[in-house]
Design a protein around this motif. Sequence first.
Motif, PDB file in Angstrom:
ATOM      1  N   GLU A  24       0.834  -1.206   0.000  1.00  0.00           N
ATOM      2  CA  GLU A  24       0.000   0.000   0.000  1.00  0.00           C
ATOM      3  C   GLU A  24       0.872   1.261   0.000  1.00  0.00           C
ATOM      4  OE1 GLU A  24      -3.192   0.249  -0.274  1.00  0.00           O
ATOM      5  OE2 GLU A  24      -3.711  -1.879  -0.132  1.00  0.00           O
ATOM      6  N   PRO A  25       0.459   2.303  -0.735  1.00  0.00           N
ATOM      7  CA  PRO A  25       1.226   3.562  -0.783  1.00  0.00           C
ATOM      8  C   PRO A  25       0.848   4.509   0.356  1.00  0.00           C
ATOM      9  CG  PRO A  25      -0.588   3.689  -2.325  1.00  0.00           C
ATOM     10  CD  PRO A  25      -0.668   2.313  -1.696  1.00  0.00           C
ATOM     11  N   TRP A  26       0.902   4.019   1.563  1.00  0.00           N
ATOM     12  CA  TRP A  26       0.512   4.822   2.719  1.00  0.00           C
ATOM     13  C   TRP A  26       1.587   5.871   3.047  1.00  0.00           C
ATOM     14  CZ3 TRP A  26      -0.502  -0.302   5.778  1.00  0.00           C
ATOM     15  CH2 TRP A  26      -1.714  -0.859   5.363  1.00  0.00           C
ATOM     16  N   SER A  27       1.218   6.792   3.922  1.00  0.00           N
ATOM     17  CA  SER A  27       2.170   7.770   4.470  1.00  0.00           C
ATOM     18  C   SER A  27       2.263   7.540   5.969  1.00  0.00           C
ATOM     19  CB  SER A  27       1.712   9.202   4.181  1.00  0.00           C
ATOM     20  OG  SER A  27       1.661   9.444   2.789  1.00  0.00           O
ATOM     21  N   LEU A  58       9.197   3.191  18.826  1.00  0.00           N
ATOM     22  CA  LEU A  58       9.177   3.957  17.588  1.00  0.00           C
ATOM     23  C   LEU A  58       7.778   3.804  17.010  1.00  0.00           C
ATOM     24  CD1 LEU A  58      10.645   5.425  15.156  1.00  0.00           C
ATOM     25  CD2 LEU A  58      11.002   3.129  14.220  1.00  0.00           C
ATOM     26  N   GLY A  59       7.131   4.899  16.700  1.00  0.00           N
ATOM     27  CA  GLY A  59       5.769   4.770  16.186  1.00  0.00           C
ATOM     28  C   GLY A  59       5.181   6.112  15.819  1.00  0.00           C
ATOM     29  N   GLY A  60       3.879   6.090  15.556  1.00  0.00           N
ATOM     30  CA  GLY A  60       3.231   7.342  15.208  1.00  0.00           C
ATOM     31  C   GLY A  60       1.924   7.159  14.485  1.00  0.00           C
ATOM     32  N   ILE A  61       1.741   7.963  13.446  1.00  0.00           N
ATOM     33  CA  ILE A  61       0.472   8.059  12.736  1.00  0.00           C
ATOM     34  C   ILE A  61       0.661   7.625  11.279  1.00  0.00           C
ATOM     35  CG2 ILE A  61      -1.429   9.583  12.092  1.00  0.00           C
ATOM     36  CD1 ILE A  61      -1.036   9.298  15.126  1.00  0.00           C
ATOM     37  N   MET A  62      -0.276   6.838  10.782  1.00  0.00           N
ATOM     38  CA  MET A  62      -0.309   6.469   9.367  1.00  0.00           C
ATOM     39  C   MET A  62      -1.587   7.016   8.760  1.00  0.00           C
ATOM     40  SD  MET A  62      -1.878   4.264   6.999  1.00  0.00           S
ATOM     41  CE  MET A  62      -2.288   2.635   7.608  1.00  0.00           C
ATOM     42  N   VAL A  63      -1.491   7.600   7.574  1.00  0.00           N
ATOM     43  CA  VAL A  63      -2.679   8.128   6.891  1.00  0.00           C
ATOM     44  C   VAL A  63      -2.767   7.548   5.488  1.00  0.00           C
ATOM     45  CG1 VAL A  63      -2.838  10.264   8.216  1.00  0.00           C
ATOM     46  CG2 VAL A  63      -1.413  10.189   6.169  1.00  0.00           C
ATOM     47  N   ARG A  64      -3.996   7.378   5.027  1.00  0.00           N
ATOM     48  CA  ARG A  64      -4.241   6.806   3.703  1.00  0.00           C
ATOM     49  C   ARG A  64      -4.604   7.859   2.655  1.00  0.00           C
ATOM     50  NH1 ARG A  64      -7.739   1.246   4.886  1.00  0.00           N
ATOM     51  NH2 ARG A  64      -6.062  -0.167   4.261  1.00  0.00           N
ATOM     52  N   ASP A 118      -9.690   7.271   8.189  1.00  0.00           N
ATOM     53  CA  ASP A 118      -8.553   7.169   7.285  1.00  0.00           C
ATOM     54  C   ASP A 118      -7.219   7.467   7.964  1.00  0.00           C
ATOM     55  OD1 ASP A 118      -9.343   9.732   7.691  1.00  0.00           O
ATOM     56  OD2 ASP A 118      -9.401  10.329   5.582  1.00  0.00           O
ATOM     57  N   ALA A 119      -7.184   7.399   9.292  1.00  0.00           N
ATOM     58  CA  ALA A 119      -5.948   7.567  10.056  1.00  0.00           C
ATOM     59  C   ALA A 119      -5.754   6.361  10.973  1.00  0.00           C
ATOM     60  CB  ALA A 119      -5.980   8.860  10.873  1.00  0.00           C
ATOM     61  N   TYR A 120      -4.498   5.992  11.191  1.00  0.00           N
ATOM     62  CA  TYR A 120      -4.171   4.788  11.950  1.00  0.00           C
ATOM     63  C   TYR A 120      -2.953   5.067  12.821  1.00  0.00           C
ATOM     64  CZ  TYR A 120      -7.028   2.623   8.304  1.00  0.00           C
ATOM     65  OH  TYR A 120      -8.051   2.313   7.445  1.00  0.00           O
ATOM     66  N   LYS A 340      -7.585  -1.602  15.428  1.00  0.00           N
ATOM     67  CA  LYS A 340      -7.789  -1.212  14.030  1.00  0.00           C
ATOM     68  C   LYS A 340      -6.493  -1.352  13.237  1.00  0.00           C
ATOM     69  CE  LYS A 340      -8.436   3.118  12.009  1.00  0.00           C
ATOM     70  NZ  LYS A 340      -9.040   4.454  11.941  1.00  0.00           N
ATOM     71  N   ALA A 341      -5.392  -0.921  13.816  1.00  0.00           N
ATOM     72  CA  ALA A 341      -4.100  -1.041  13.142  1.00  0.00           C
ATOM     73  C   ALA A 341      -3.725  -2.507  12.950  1.00  0.00           C
ATOM     74  CB  ALA A 341      -3.022  -0.318  13.944  1.00  0.00           C
ATOM     75  N   ASP A 342      -3.938  -3.310  13.966  1.00  0.00           N
ATOM     76  CA  ASP A 342      -3.596  -4.731  13.894  1.00  0.00           C
ATOM     77  C   ASP A 342      -4.412  -5.434  12.812  1.00  0.00           C
ATOM     78  OD1 ASP A 342      -2.184  -7.049  14.862  1.00  0.00           O
ATOM     79  OD2 ASP A 342      -4.061  -7.699  15.764  1.00  0.00           O
ATOM     80  N   ALA A 343      -5.674  -5.051  12.671  1.00  0.00           N
ATOM     81  CA  ALA A 343      -6.538  -5.658  11.663  1.00  0.00           C
ATOM     82  C   ALA A 343      -6.201  -5.182  10.252  1.00  0.00           C
ATOM     83  CB  ALA A 343      -8.005  -5.347  11.977  1.00  0.00           C
ATOM     84  N   THR A 344      -5.546  -4.023  10.150  1.00  0.00           N
ATOM     85  CA  THR A 344      -5.228  -3.461   8.836  1.00  0.00           C
ATOM     86  C   THR A 344      -4.025  -4.154   8.215  1.00  0.00           C
ATOM     87  OG1 THR A 344      -6.151  -1.319   9.471  1.00  0.00           O
ATOM     88  CG2 THR A 344      -4.618  -1.334   7.605  1.00  0.00           C
ATOM     89  N   HIS A 345      -2.938  -4.282   8.984  1.00  0.00           N
ATOM     90  CA  HIS A 345      -1.783  -5.050   8.514  1.00  0.00           C
ATOM     91  C   HIS A 345      -0.844  -5.327   9.677  1.00  0.00           C
ATOM     92  CE1 HIS A 345       1.713  -6.345   6.133  1.00  0.00           C
ATOM     93  NE2 HIS A 345       0.799  -6.688   5.246  1.00  0.00           N
TER      94      HIS A 345
END
Length: 376
Positions: A24-27, A58-64, A118-120, A340-345
């Motif tokens: 996926e081309p996520w950010s 190490l972590g943060g926010i992912m957006v689609r 649309d945010a993870y 939600k994040a775990d279910a996404t990938h």
Amino acid sequence: MYEDELNEFARTSAAYHDFTICEEPWSLYYDETENCRSISYGSEGIKDPRPFERDFVLGGIMVRTDEAKTALRDGVRMLPAPNGEVKSKSVLGGSKDFLTVLRRKEVTNFLRLIDRPDAYVHYHSQDNFYYSIVDIVDSLIDLPPNRAAAFFHLQLKDALYGAASPHRISFVEALMRFGYPNIASTEVAPFCEYIAELLYVARDDGGSGPMTQFYTETLRQMVKTAARADELVLLDGNPEGVLVDGFSSHYLTACIMLPRATHCFDNEFRVSKVLSDAKNCTFVDSKNEPLIQLSDVWVGLLSRLFRFLDGQAWNYRPIDPARAPIQLENLRTIKRLIDKADATHRSLLSQVAPLSVVIAREQVLQSLCAGEDTIS
């Protein structure tokens, strides 16, 4: 590493952990907490014992979508920003009590902001004590008589962790006497004798369950076998006196496992050197990127959550919904974001930590959010 080597590493790692590479081309935006740079011995022992008390995260926010980026960047304005930048402490406050942190309106506003379709969230954490000692188990498994034990390597690592964890600093400083993390052939037998004695004491601990005792004794027998070996393969050729040689591997792995995503990190000179050939990452000043500021808040919140859950695992106390409705609702939001994040990938979340700790954290969080009186 060359690009083909990185791709092969990604495929092998994904197959080992039973998931597919995410295309996926996520950010993804990142920050970190508890980065001690390295953990090493000094002339008299561990230079700084504090990194053994808290996980590196190490972590943060992912957006689609671009819409999510815009909404989050606009929403940052409602959070406190001393000196023009939202920081973890400005949102979470300075209290050591996690329920007090959860009660803050700034925390509620932060969670409401990032809790959008649309945010993870994402994170990769490391228990530094666990990381410092697991090569012992992997070296034992590498010996031909012990190789069948690879099928339950996590349980064996958990057994060593459980045996040594009550006295972490004295344990790793005892290992220093044998030259750890490098064990010369002349030190293999005395090193194994020391580990075997530790496991013997732990096995007979009255507080251990039957399965823990089984894996502890299994590991002890493996150690006794290893005492006759000429070498312990993973305990050789390591940087002298260094237990944790930085955290750049977490950054690199994130880029490898999400090859088509764009990874945006806060400026970190050492890491940027390691990732200098990576084509899917950038390093920016957090003052100029609100999504990295939100990432800083998330990893700070997660670090405090882990410590809270670890404490609850030993002394569980349910949250009274009548007396602490805000805290309970915010905790449920955190759990929902993680789920939600775990279910996404699968590549969005990882913990380098003992199996028992990972399971306990999940069970405690589930029980608290469900309002249960005991850990389910």
